[in-house]
Design an enzyme around this catalytic site. Structure first.
Site, short mmCIF file in Angstrom:
data_model
loop_
_atom_site.label_atom_id
_atom_site.label_comp_id
_atom_site.label_asym_id
_atom_site.label_seq_id
_atom_site.Cartn_x
_atom_site.Cartn_y
_atom_site.Cartn_z
N GLU A 50 27.68 45.68 47.39
CA GLU A 50 26.62 44.73 46.58
C GLU A 50 26.39 43.38 47.18
O GLU A 50 25.97 42.41 46.77
CB GLU A 50 27.46 44.55 45.22
N HIS A 73 40.06 49.59 38.78
CA HIS A 73 39.38 48.73 39.32
C HIS A 73 40.02 47.51 39.15
O HIS A 73 40.37 47.11 37.84
CB HIS A 73 37.84 48.47 38.82
N CYS A 81 30.34 46.94 41.43
CA CYS A 81 31.47 47.41 42.01
C CYS A 81 31.80 48.97 42.15
O CYS A 81 32.62 49.39 42.79
CB CYS A 81 32.77 46.84 41.60
P1 HMG Z 1 38.88 31.79 31.88
O1 HMG Z 1 38.32 31.94 30.86
O2 HMG Z 1 39.25 30.44 32.51
O3 HMG Z 1 40.65 31.89 31.88
O4 HMG Z 1 38.73 32.71 33.09
P2 HMG Z 1 41.29 32.59 29.99
O5 HMG Z 1 41.36 31.32 29.46
O6 HMG Z 1 40.65 34.02 29.58
O7 HMG Z 1 42.63 32.85 30.80
C1 HMG Z 1 43.00 33.94 31.66
C2 HMG Z 1 44.55 34.49 31.24
O8 HMG Z 1 45.41 33.52 31.77
C3 HMG Z 1 44.50 34.58 29.88
O9 HMG Z 1 45.31 35.91 29.68
C4 HMG Z 1 45.06 33.51 29.28
O10 HMG Z 1 45.91 33.69 28.09
C5 HMG Z 1 46.26 33.28 30.51
P3 HMG Z 1 44.89 36.96 28.44
O11 HMG Z 1 44.93 36.41 27.27
O12 HMG Z 1 43.66 37.51 29.08
O13 HMG Z 1 45.98 37.95 28.60
N1 HMG Z 1 46.68 31.91 30.56
C6 HMG Z 1 48.11 31.66 31.01
N2 HMG Z 1 49.00 32.48 31.08
C7 HMG Z 1 50.28 31.71 31.70
N3 HMG Z 1 50.42 30.30 31.95
C8 HMG Z 1 49.28 29.79 31.38
C9 HMG Z 1 48.14 30.21 30.95
N4 HMG Z 1 46.96 29.66 30.75
C10 HMG Z 1 46.08 30.47 30.58
N5 HMG Z 1 49.24 28.33 31.36
C11 HMG Z 1 37.94 35.10 33.82
C12 HMG Z 1 38.98 34.10 33.12
C13 HMG Z 1 38.34 36.61 33.92
C14 HMG Z 1 36.98 35.16 32.68
C15 HMG Z 1 37.19 34.45 34.82
O14 HMG Z 1 38.17 34.62 35.76
C16 HMG Z 1 36.07 35.09 35.36
O15 HMG Z 1 34.96 34.82 34.78
N6 HMG Z 1 36.32 36.13 36.49
C17 HMG Z 1 35.06 36.66 37.05
C18 HMG Z 1 34.66 37.80 36.24
C19 HMG Z 1 35.69 38.96 36.08
O16 HMG Z 1 36.62 39.17 36.98
N7 HMG Z 1 35.30 40.04 35.10
C20 HMG Z 1 36.36 41.25 35.12
C21 HMG Z 1 35.55 42.43 34.46
S1 HMG Z 1 33.90 42.91 35.11
C22 HMG Z 1 34.70 43.59 36.57
O17 HMG Z 1 35.52 44.01 36.82
C23 HMG Z 1 33.32 43.59 37.60
C24 HMG Z 1 33.36 42.75 38.62
O18 HMG Z 1 34.31 42.98 39.50
C25 HMG Z 1 31.95 42.66 39.36
C26 HMG Z 1 31.40 43.87 39.83
O19 HMG Z 1 31.50 45.06 39.16
O20 HMG Z 1 30.67 43.98 40.78
C27 HMG Z 1 33.61 41.17 38.19
#
Ligand code: HMG
Length: 417
Positions: free
Chosen positions: A83, A250, A115
């Site tokens: 992509e 993935h 992906c």
């Molecule tokens: P965010 O909103 O900043 O993070 O971004 P959050 O607040 O959701 O925290 C993440 C995790 O860290 C949470 O864990 C928190 O609790 C934990 P969870 O509740 O989810 O188990 N946390 C802590 N843990 C320990 N100590 C601490 C602490 N603070 C928080 N102090 C987000 C997270 C993934 C949304 C962001 O990184 C993002 O937007 N990433 C890109 C999108 C993505 O990867 N999506 C995945 C699904 S889509 C996909 O896989 C397709 C893709 O590969 C693309 C394609 O297909 O081409 C992306």
């Protein structure tokens, strides 16, 4: 007996720089545990403009062909899933064909669906061979991508990049695929996208996680229905998903695989005979079983944790990672794989690890490829990420690797080290 089809050999390539994820966290004023424990990350690949999707794909494919002594005349199809292609028209596959001086008598094309493109390519190749249309020839399938998000955005710690090249044939020494069992689940959603002209992806992060989880549930149930019908798994003391030795997901970030596994377990717990008797709390607890995650998933994440997201290549980095960790122990055992591409399309499929997997993985030299990388400081990360895409730094490619060295008259020029 039906002929076997699957992965005969594989190799991978990653950018030569990486950033320690804790350095990124400290620079962004974030508690490092959020990125390490919260997302499951350790290191993140930092590609410079010379390490584009073509350069990484060609490097991975060259390693595959050279180390496995593959006669290029055997190849009848070359498909690249990506992509982050480099042209609206000219295929990455054509670039790779030229750079590797592969014969003309092959079908070449790119497959794009976020992906999912690598899996689209793998399935096109597998079904081409299984149908007999390949007439004894093999396919070269490459998944190659660079994951790039907005600086300072929530996606920044989930960047990365890499390529995995796979030889698909009737001699699946690495993984024999269960052709015809695949379950799919696709929906029209705006969870992650990258409009033309944009270098950074746009993403509705938490919604993208929900879409992924909906998709894995639908795709897994589809696979399970066919696997039950063919008696590959059965309802019994162990649920159908527990009958898979490992499940590879993935991996946009490592914690996602844990969430996905809990969803797959929940599907079995809800649909099986005992499901109705469980309280919501018990169902939740059993879905999130640390024991099951530790046995069935954790060993596949070692490589992903050190590379970050590589979009189409991420699932196949998990395959390389799990086989690097335990190919010998897994020989003869069935594993599940889930591929997800935003937008979205998810596919759950399975295969049996081959007796030759450990030997083939040794040729991929996982430790050597990782050890050849250089850790960079935050300042260097910022400098590399700010480089304009069409202006690669003038560096001699390392032996056995390819780099973009410039763009002349809108034509991309590559060099081999
Ligand atoms: P965010 O909103 O900043 O993070 O971004 P959050 O607040 O959701 O925290 C993440 C995790 O860290 C949470 O864990 C928190 O609790 C934990 P969870 O509740 O989810 O188990 N946390 C802590 N843990 C320990 N100590 C601490 C602490 N603070 C928080 N102090 C987000 C997270 C993934 C949304 C962001 O990184 C993002 O937007 N990433 C890109 C999108 C993505 O990867 N999506 C995945 C699904 S889509 C996909 O896989 C397709 C893709 O590969 C693309 C394609 O297909 O081409 C992306």
């Amino acid at each position: 007996m039906k002929p076997q089809v699957g992965i005969e050999a594989l190799a991978f390539a990653v950018p030569h720089r990486y950033l320690d994820i804790e350095d990124l966290a400290r620079a962004r004023g974030v508690e490092p545990a959020k990125y390490t424990a919260g997302l499951g990350a350790k290191e993140m690949a930092v590609p410079d403009p010379g390490e584009d999707a073509v350069a990484l794909a060609a490097t991975a494919a060259a390693r595959l062909l050279r180390r496995n002594d593959v006669d290029p005349a055997r190849i009848g199809m070359l498909v690249v899933g990506t992509e982050t292609g480099v042209d609206h028209s000219k295929a990455v596959a054509s670039h790779v064909q030229g750079l590797l001086k592969l014969p003309r008598s092959m079908r070449t094309f790119d497959a794009q669906h976020a992906c999912f493109g690598g899996t689209a390519g793998l399935m096109a190749a597998t079904e081409w061979i299984a149908s007999g249309a390949g007439a004894g020839r093999v396919a070269l399938v490459i998944a190659t991508d660079l994951a790039r998000y907005e600086r300072l955005g929530a996606g920044e710690p989930t960047q990365g990049g890499g390529a995995v090249a796979m030889l698909v044939s009737e001699r699946p020494e690495v993984l024999s695929l269960d052709v015809g069992l695949n379950g799919t689940c696709s929906m029209d959603v705006y969870d992650f996208w990258r409009p033309h002209g944009r270098r950074e992806a746009l993403v509705d992060g938490h919604y993208s996680i929900d879409c992924y989880l909906d998709s894995v549930a639908g795709a897994y149930r589809g696979w399970r229905e066919r696997a039950l019908a063919r008696e590959v798994v059965r309802w019994g003391e162990r649920t159908p998903s527990e009958q898979l030795a490992r499940i590879l997901y993935h991996v946009p970030f490592c914690k996602m695989a844990k969430k996905a596994h809990a969803r797959v377990r929940r599907c079995d717990l809800e649909d099986g005979a005992g499901g109705a008797t469980l309280s919501p709390e018990a169902l939740d607890g059993a879905s999130r079983s640390e024991t099951s995650y530790g046995t069935q998933v954790a060993t596949s994440l070692g490589l992903n944790a050190r590379v970050g997201n590589a979009y189409t290549a991420s699932l196949y980095l998990a395959l390389v990672g799990v086989l690097h960790a335990e190919a010998r122990a897994l020989a003869g055992q069935r594993v599940g794989l889930f591929s997800y591409g935003s937008g979205c399309c998810g596919e759950f499929f399975s295969g049996v690890v081959g007796e030759g997997a450990a030997r083939k993985l040794a040729l991929a030299d996982v430790d050597g490829v990782l050890a050849a990388r250089e850790r960079v400081s935050m300042e260097e990360y910022e400098r590399v990420m700010a480089m304009p895409p069409g202006e690669p730094p003038q560096a001699t490619p390392a032996p056995g690797t390819f780099r973009l060295v410039g763009i002349r008259d809108y034509r991309r020029v590559y060099a081999e080290g």
